[in-house]
Design an enzyme around this catalytic site. Structure first.
Site, mmCIF file in Angstrom:
data_model
loop_
_atom_site.group_PDB
_atom_site.id
_atom_site.type_symbol
_atom_site.label_atom_id
_atom_site.label_comp_id
_atom_site.label_asym_id
_atom_site.label_seq_id
_atom_site.Cartn_x
_atom_site.Cartn_y
_atom_site.Cartn_z
ATOM 1 N N CYS A 14 74.718 -116.487 73.018
ATOM 2 C CA CYS A 14 74.874 -117.611 72.014
ATOM 3 C C CYS A 14 74.676 -117.064 70.436
ATOM 4 C CB CYS A 14 73.702 -118.790 72.311
ATOM 5 S SG CYS A 14 71.946 -118.126 72.118
ATOM 6 N N ASN A 17 70.587 -115.478 70.131
ATOM 7 C CA ASN A 17 69.940 -114.946 71.497
ATOM 8 C C ASN A 17 68.511 -115.320 71.308
ATOM 9 O OD1 ASN A 17 69.103 -111.722 73.073
ATOM 10 N ND2 ASN A 17 69.704 -113.728 74.122
ATOM 11 N N CYS A 19 67.572 -119.194 72.077
ATOM 12 C CA CYS A 19 67.373 -120.604 72.624
ATOM 13 C C CYS A 19 68.043 -120.502 73.789
ATOM 14 C CB CYS A 19 67.622 -121.671 71.650
ATOM 15 S SG CYS A 19 66.792 -121.675 70.217
ATOM 16 N N ARG A 20 69.654 -120.683 73.771
ATOM 17 C CA ARG A 20 70.445 -120.876 74.885
ATOM 18 C C ARG A 20 70.412 -119.815 75.780
ATOM 19 N NH1 ARG A 20 75.286 -123.369 71.640
ATOM 20 N NH2 ARG A 20 74.697 -121.546 70.145
ATOM 21 N N SER A 21 70.742 -118.690 75.331
ATOM 22 C CA SER A 21 71.312 -117.496 76.437
ATOM 23 C C SER A 21 70.186 -117.020 76.934
ATOM 24 C CB SER A 21 72.001 -116.365 75.450
ATOM 25 O OG SER A 21 71.249 -116.043 74.275
ATOM 26 N N ASP A 130 73.292 -126.320 70.652
ATOM 27 C CA ASP A 130 72.343 -125.520 70.097
ATOM 28 C C ASP A 130 71.013 -126.227 69.584
ATOM 29 O OD1 ASP A 130 70.682 -123.292 68.844
ATOM 30 O OD2 ASP A 130 72.229 -122.731 67.399
#
Length: 164
Positions: A14, A17, A19-21, A130
């Site tokens: 993301c 690096n 939140c999402r990934s 995001d």
């Protein structure tokens, strides 16, 4: 097979690096472990930008993972040119991430650049948004749910060798 000790390898990406990934990485590791395949798969995450390198994930991401009994001890890192050769699959969380990955990919890239949400999610849920600027943990819970579905479906397809 993957380049790391002949394991298949996945890199979740993301923007930062944070939140999402990290959620996607933790969920993918959990899915692989529950399938008894942890010795056959290597999973990491990275960010397109280096804004948060060395930091722990967003506290809201860690809280959601903890609620689902998933430990995560990684720290943010930035995507490196060698990642495009060391990983079999590099997953973007959204179309902007995918476009950035395509721009950054060195000539001769061997990794397959994919959108994680394309694996088992409904068309209107395929983009993993995001949540960085949101106040609550609700978007992080949504990301966990999306990643759970997508990672299970990806692993199933990968084991059946249906990933092009």
């Amino acid at each position: 097979m993957g380049k790391r000790s002949q394991k298949s390898s996945v890199l979740m990406v993301c923007v930062g690096n944070l939140c999402r990934s990290p959620i996607a990485e933790a969920v993918m590791r959990d899915v692989v472990t529950r399938a008894g395949l942890q010795g056959e798969w290597h999973v990491e995450s990275a960010g397109i930008e280096d804004w948060h390198s060395g930091r722990r994930p967003d506290e809201r991401a860690l809280n959601v993972l903890a609620r689902h009994n998933i430990d995560y001890h990684g720290k943010a890192r930035v995507l490196a040119p060698e990642d495009f050769f060391e990983f079999d699959y590099i997953f973007a969380m959204d179309l902007s991430n995918l476009a950035a990955l395509r721009r950054m990919a060195p000539k001769g890239t061997t990794a397959k650049l994919l959108i994680l949400g394309n694996f088992g999610l409904k068309p209107d849920e395929r983009i993993i948004e995001d949540p960085y600027y949101d106040i609550s943990e609700a978007p992080f819970e949504q990301i966990y749910r999306q990643c759970s579905i997508a990672c299970k479906n990806f692993l199933k397809q990968a084991l059946l060798k249906q990933i092009m």
